[in-house]
Design a protein around this motif. Structure first.
Motif, PDB file in Angstrom:
ATOM      1  N   CYS A   2     -24.337 -15.049  23.909  1.00 39.22           N
ATOM      2  CA  CYS A   2     -23.629 -15.492  22.700  1.00 39.22           C
ATOM      3  C   CYS A   2     -23.488 -17.033  22.768  1.00 39.22           C
TER       4      CYS A   2
ATOM      5  N   VAL B 173     -17.692 -11.881  11.064  1.00 35.74           N
ATOM      6  CA  VAL B 173     -18.561 -13.023  11.380  1.00 35.74           C
ATOM      7  C   VAL B 173     -18.685 -13.937  10.184  1.00 35.74           C
TER       8      VAL B 173
ATOM      9  N   GLY C 298     -19.928 -12.468  16.603  1.00 35.63           N
ATOM     10  CA  GLY C 298     -21.212 -11.822  16.378  1.00 35.63           C
ATOM     11  C   GLY C 298     -21.241 -10.449  17.024  1.00 35.63           C
TER      12      GLY C 298
ATOM     13  N   LYS D  95     -24.492 -17.299  17.541  1.00 36.01           N
ATOM     14  CA  LYS D  95     -25.736 -16.551  17.559  1.00 36.01           C
ATOM     15  C   LYS D  95     -25.750 -15.638  18.790  1.00 36.01           C
TER      16      LYS D  95
END
Length: 835
Positions: free
Chosen positions: A48, A13, A113, A30
């Motif tokens: 996401c 990430v 993520g 995020k």
């Protein structure tokens, strides 16, 4: 492994979302989830979102995909959102711990993520909470509980909470993970004050508290084993013992507490304690306790244990022994006897055995027994006095009973009447067998025939390797019983003789006996094989009987294994009673070797090997075999021929002529008085043979005035001449025996008056040359006058034996008698020189 995976996700990430300078570091995407810790099996939702200004994807269309560990999950585009927003729903999360990541579809995929999700269960309320106080220094209170049957899969913490009501104090004790036991120090509790105790369990999904308990610490105390200081008889109380006791040294300060006490007892010769201990409630320490209703004059062993209210019982104390006061024995004795008769001494030999019945009480440790001929006690009729449980004595044959009594220092029991039962030659028992039931008992079975007067059976057992009569034991059974389980201290691998006797109203019948072992094993030794004899191609092997103390069981079989150098092994089974085998069809080419194996039901043992050989037949053996075969064949032919021709009368007469035997002729029956009536009825009648052991030559002189007397029946010592002396003897030369072609015979009668029925034509007897016995063809045994016949015809008759009508006195001028023509008469010739 999980932490490594998370670090990799964070690094990826960071690479994707890296900014151009360190002061402006913002993630490119995020990821949001409903919760990172969820109940196992519940749904999980995650979203996401990729920033529009993410430098890596400026002006590009991206496609977001989801992965749970290494498995690809189908994504759902968020409503009214661009392609840079994605959502995933896991309907049932079945992993206890897993990583969820969102990635951009590329080659390879780029991780934007990630998050780690853990799943488990909320804790259960702790179960079975209990506490125990330790009164041994240092004093402590230990509590323990069960965490529950279900695993939470999450870190669960336990906390012990206590509350002392009298002091209004609360304490909490946090435990290490996985620990479900905690010891509270003495400073945090009061022995005689009630307190509340509970346990709380907490994890990320919830908490639970156990059911609280309220207790007084002293009521949870487990005391140390107490001690019995003395166990003695209570004066003037039969069957009572006084027990004195105390607490251990660490708890001796609790003299004012009232405790519960349990006492258990057993007799010194018993192996089991009483099933129900005697409870004594609310007793102060060191206060004596009386135990009554015990057997008189009996040694007892005692143990005690204590507790406070409902606290755990202490361990049992050590043993202490004591003896109750003695009293006279009570109850009857069971007995049986073996009786043998001495006809020479007119005495009975008696072996009397006895044992206490279920109702008998010795009431003393030192008991002796007296057998007496009288019912009342006294020295006059005493037969024997012993401390054993058997007695051997003699009694008169007319005795029918004796009396058996038990005696101790306090008195004598009521006499047991013992009837003297004589042995009876009656066998009503068969098929006696005994098999081990366990290491301490044997099961005896037998069969019984219906018999009148049968009252029961007596089963007797004794060790066969020990002749001590005190080791003999017996049991009495009912008449309808055919099995019995006998118990005792049976030694393994030792033989026991078990006999079953029938018991009648008036005696004891014949027993049947069987040997038994509680356990068996292989014999301790094997007897040595001996070669007894060898003949032809056979050999006989024998061995001695195995000693009883070496058998270690009942011999099941003897097996002889033998082989020659080049042949296979052969096995021959031998009868255990005979202890011999015969090996057949052996070869003379090579020597043999053999060994013996002895087997019981517990195992087998092989003996030492012997070597032997078979010698080939020599010339002498061949000659003996041929000779024996020839003799046997000849005998067979002779017997066959005799059997075939024995029924052919003509052949029998041809080859074996019947020669008359004067010793077995009917002349023995001829007397002066019976001669007239003796005759043969027909040719088919056989005369009654008279067997003479020898032929007597008698001189029978005729005494004056005694002509009418029968000289054969007379008892006079001197005898007269038989007419004239007969010259000639079978021992003189010229005598012709029965082996000649023709058998010469004549009729011989005694000297004396003879008469015959008057006949018109006188009978003439001639010397015959016939080979057939004349005695079989004569029509009458009545003696006739013998007449000499002249050549031309009958001129004058001579009467040699007795008067007759046809005879005339012989003239002096007549020619002399030719005795050689009458060989049988010549055999009777007497020497006239005696006169």
């Amino acid at each position: 492994m999980i932490s490594t995976r998370v670090s990799v996700i964070v690094m990826l990430v960071a690479l994707v979302n890296g900014a151009r300078n360190e002061d402006d570091i913002q993630p490119c995407a995020k990821l949001n989830t409903s919760s990172s810790v969820v109940p196992l099996g519940s749904p999980v939702t995650a979203t996401c979102v990729i920033r529009e200004d993410c430098p890596a994807f400026v002006g590009q269309d991206v496609h977001i995909e989801w992965r749970l560990e290494d498995r690809l999950l189908p994504s759902i585009p968020a409503a009214n959102q661009s392609s840079r927003v994605s959502e995933v729903v896991i309907p049932s999360f079945n992993h206890t711990r897993a990583s969820l990541t969102c990635c951009v579809q590329a080659s390879p995929a780029q991780v934007l993520g990630g998050v780690e999700i853990r799943a488990g269960y909320p804790p259960e309320a702790p179960q079975n909470l209990s506490c125990q106080t330790n009164l041994t220094y240092p004093n402590t209170l230990t509590c323990s509980w069960d965490p529950g049957q279900q695993e939470t899969h999450l870190l669960t913490e336990y906390t012990l909470h206590t509350e002392i009501w009298d002091l209004n104090k609360n304490y909490s004790y946090k435990l290490l993970p996985g620990v479900h036991r905690y010891t509270i120090p003495r400073s945090d509790f009061v022995l005689f004050s009630e307190m509340k105790i509970c346990v709380k369990a907490v994890n990320e999904l919830g908490e639970a508290t156990s059911v609280p308990i309220t207790m007084e610490p002293i009521s949870a105390a487990k005391f140390d084993p107490p001690a019995i200081t003395k166990l003695e008889a209570v004066p003037k109380k039969n069957g009572c013992l006084k027990l004195s006791w105390r607490l251990s040294q660490h708890q001796s300060w609790m003299r004012s507490c009232r405790l519960n006490l349990e006492v258990r007892l057993k007799t010194a010769d018993s192996s089991e304690w009483s099933d129900h201990p005697i409870l004594v409630s609310w007793i102060r320490p060191s206060r004596p306790v009386d135990q009554c209703r015990l057997l008189h004059g009996t040694q007892y062993l005692a143990q005690i244990r204590v507790r406070y209210h409902q606290s755990p019982w202490s361990e049992w104390s050590s043993n202490q022994s004591g003896v109750t006061l003695e009293s006279a024995p009570a109850g009857r004795l069971d007995w049986w006897m073996k009786v043998s008769e001495d006809h020479l001494q007119k005495q009975l030999g008696i072996h009397l055995f006895w044992k206490p019945s279920k109702q008998f009480r010795a009431n003393s440790r030192n008991v002796s027994y007296v057998v007496s001929a009288q019912k009342l006690p006294g020295e006059k009729g005493k037969v024997c006095s012993t401390t054993e449980k058997y007695c051997t004595f003699q009694a008169p044959r007319r005795a029918n009973k004796v009396y058996l009594s038990a005696v101790n220092a306090a008195g004598r029991s009521t006499p047991t009447e013992v009837r003297i039962l004589l042995p009876k030659a009656r066998a009503v028992i068969s098929d006696v067998s005994a098999v081990p039931h366990d290491n301490r008992s044997l099961l005896v079975r037998w069969s019984s025939l219906d018999s009148s007067g049968l009252t029961g059976f007596v089963v007797v057992w004794t060790p066969l390797l020990d002749s001590d009569l005190s080791l003999t034991q017996f049991e009495i059974t009912a008449r309808n019983q055919t099995s019995l389980l006998i118990t005792g201290s049976f030694e393994p691998y030792k033989p026991y003789g078990i006999s079953v006797y029938p018991r009648f109203k008036d005696g004891i019948g014949l027993p049947q006996t069987a040997n038994a072992y509680s356990r068996q094993k292989a014999p301790s030794m094997v007897p040595k094989i001996r070669v007894k004899k060898t003949w032809q191609l056979r050999i006989e092997l024998t061995w001695d009987e195995l000693p009883l103390d070496q058998q270690n069981g009942i011999i099941q079989s003897y097996k002889v294994f033998y082989r020659n150098e080049n042949g296979p092994v052969s096995v021959v089974n031998a009868d255990p009673e005979e202890r011999r085998v015969v090996l057949k069809d052996l070869s003379t080419e090579s020597p043999y070797e053999a060994f013996l194996m002895v087997s019981t039901s517990g195992g087998s043992l092989n003996g030492s090997t012997i070597h032997f050989g078979i010698e080939p037949l020599d010339a002498v053996s061949v000659v003996m075999i041929v000779t024996a075969s020839g003799v046997a064949l000849s005998l067979l032919i002779i017997v066959t021929v005799m059997t075939c021709f024995s029924n052919h009368r003509r052949l029998k007469g041809r080859f074996w002529p019947a020669v008359p035997d004067p010793a077995n002729s009917s002349i023995k029956r001829w007397t002066s008085q019976s001669t007239q009536d003796t005759h043969l009825g027909s040719d088919s009648e056989e005369p009654n043979p008279m067997y003479l052991s020898h032929l007597s030559f008698l001189d029978l002189p005729v005494k004056p005035g005694k002509e009418d007397d029968d000289p054969w029946l007379s008892n006079a010592e001197d005898t007269s001449d038989l007419g004239e002396s007969i010259c000639g003897s079978p021992f003189t030369p010229g005598y012709s025996g029965s082996n000649s072609d023709s058998v010469t015979y004549s009729t011989v009668i005694f000297n004396g008056p003879c008469s015959s029925p008057t006949a018109k034509t006188p009978h003439v007897y001639l010397r015959s040359e016939s080979t057939q016995p004349l005695l079989e063809s004569e029509e009458s045994f009545t003696p006739k006058c013998y007449q000499n016949m002249a050549t031309g015809g009958m001129t004058k008759g001579q009467c040699f034996f007795g008067p007759c009508d046809d005879c005339v006195p012989e003239e002096a001028a007549d020619p002399p008698i030719l005795w050689n023509d009458f060989p049988f008469l010549r055999a009777l010739a007497m020497n006239d020189e005696k006169d």
